[in-house]
Design an enzyme around this catalytic site. Structure first.
Site, PDB file in Angstrom:
ATOM      1  N   CYS A   1     -67.789  31.954 -74.152  1.00 44.26           N
ATOM      2  CA  CYS A   1     -66.432  32.471 -73.949  1.00 44.26           C
ATOM      3  C   CYS A   1     -66.398  33.374 -72.711  1.00 44.26           C
ATOM      4  O   CYS A   1     -66.690  32.918 -71.610  1.00 44.26           O
ATOM      5  CB  CYS A   1     -65.930  33.166 -75.209  1.00 44.26           C
ATOM      6  SG  CYS A   1     -64.131  33.378 -75.242  1.00 44.26           S
TER       7      CYS A   1
ATOM      8  N   GLU B   1     -69.722  28.546 -82.291  1.00 43.40           N
ATOM      9  CA  GLU B   1     -69.999  28.962 -83.671  1.00 43.40           C
ATOM     10  C   GLU B   1     -68.787  28.808 -84.579  1.00 43.40           C
ATOM     11  O   GLU B   1     -68.901  28.906 -85.799  1.00 43.40           O
ATOM     12  CB  GLU B   1     -70.506  30.407 -83.689  1.00 43.40           C
ATOM     13  CG  GLU B   1     -69.470  31.488 -83.467  1.00 43.40           C
ATOM     14  CD  GLU B   1     -69.050  31.694 -82.020  1.00 43.40           C
ATOM     15  OE1 GLU B   1     -68.274  32.637 -81.771  1.00 43.40           O
ATOM     16  OE2 GLU B   1     -69.485  30.916 -81.129  1.00 43.40           O
TER      17      GLU B   1
ATOM     18  N   HIS C   1     -65.705  28.712 -78.481  1.00 45.73           N
ATOM     19  CA  HIS C   1     -66.614  29.359 -79.428  1.00 45.73           C
ATOM     20  C   HIS C   1     -67.375  28.283 -80.197  1.00 45.73           C
ATOM     21  O   HIS C   1     -66.852  27.729 -81.170  1.00 45.73           O
ATOM     22  CB  HIS C   1     -65.826  30.248 -80.401  1.00 45.73           C
ATOM     23  CG  HIS C   1     -65.242  31.461 -79.766  1.00 45.73           C
ATOM     24  ND1 HIS C   1     -65.966  32.614 -79.564  1.00 45.73           N
ATOM     25  CD2 HIS C   1     -64.005  31.697 -79.261  1.00 45.73           C
ATOM     26  CE1 HIS C   1     -65.198  33.515 -78.976  1.00 45.73           C
ATOM     27  NE2 HIS C   1     -64.009  32.978 -78.777  1.00 45.73           N
TER      28      HIS C   1
END
Length: 212
Positions: free
Chosen positions: A79, A188, A186
């Site tokens: 990011c 994750e 992102h």
């Protein structure tokens, strides 16, 4: 072991939990000596480019990250962390980044070529388009990932653009040159593809360590 760089502006919890799900050992630290022992680094980031670089410079982590990358240690920016890898950003004025990759972070115009307004920040799920082979995308298929950002990178080299997404124009989503990588979204929080990309990075780190 992966070293997650803690400079006060990272999504440390979600990144560390993703590594736990992958079964990858890690440390979260702002200590350069501890991070130097890690086989690879992750530079997360949430917030403003200017503030992030100020903290990295004040702590000496900026020169540390550049030095480690130049020595061949794998580095992954996530990011804002991806944008920090580039030369500069126009966020809140023009500010210098780590300079590990060529390019500049600029703000979404908010108006497309037809004059129609669109939402900024770019927030939501967009499909990746792979441009060339990379250790990060090995064995993976083009799927959707989750973005939250108001700035995007432009001026990157063709060779460094691994994958892009479309948001009223091409948005660099996965970048990489040699041992330096970045993901604008992102991973994750991006389902199977995000975890696959993150898992591939950790495998790349492991393989690099074996080759030493």
């Amino acid at each position: 072991m992966i070293g997650i760089v803690d400079y006060g502006m990272g999504n440390l919890f979600s990144v560390s939990k993703a590594l736990e799900r992958l079964g990858v050992p890690y440390i979260i630290s702002d200590n350069k000596e501890q991070l130097a022992h890690a086989e690879g680094l992750i530079l997360p980031g949430v917030g403003a480019f200017r503030d992030a670089m100020k903290l990295l410079n004040e702590t000496g982590l900026s020169s540390f990250i550049v030095d480690q990358a130049q020595k061949g240690k794998p580095v992954l920016g996530i990011c804002l962390g991806m944008q920090l890898l580039f030369e500069e950003s126009e966020e809140n004025g023009l500010h210098t980044g780590l300079g590990l990759l060529k390019g500049r972070a600029v703000h979404f115009d908010g108006v497309d070529k037809s004059g129609t307004s669109y939402k900024v920040p770019h927030m939501g799920w967009n499909r990746l388009v792979f441009h060339h082979e990379s250790p990060l995308t090995a064995g993976l298929e083009e799927e959707h990932v989750y973005f939250v950002h108001s700035y995007y990178v432009t001026g990157e080299t063709k060779e460094s653009l691994i994958a892009s997404a479309d948001y009223f124009g091409e948005v660099p989503a996965v970048v990489g040159k040699d041992n330096v990588f970045g993901m604008q979204f992102h991973p994750e929080k991006s389902g199977d593809l995000g975890m696959g990309l993150l898992g591939n990075y950790t495998r790349y780190v492991k393989n690099m360590e074996v080759l030493k």
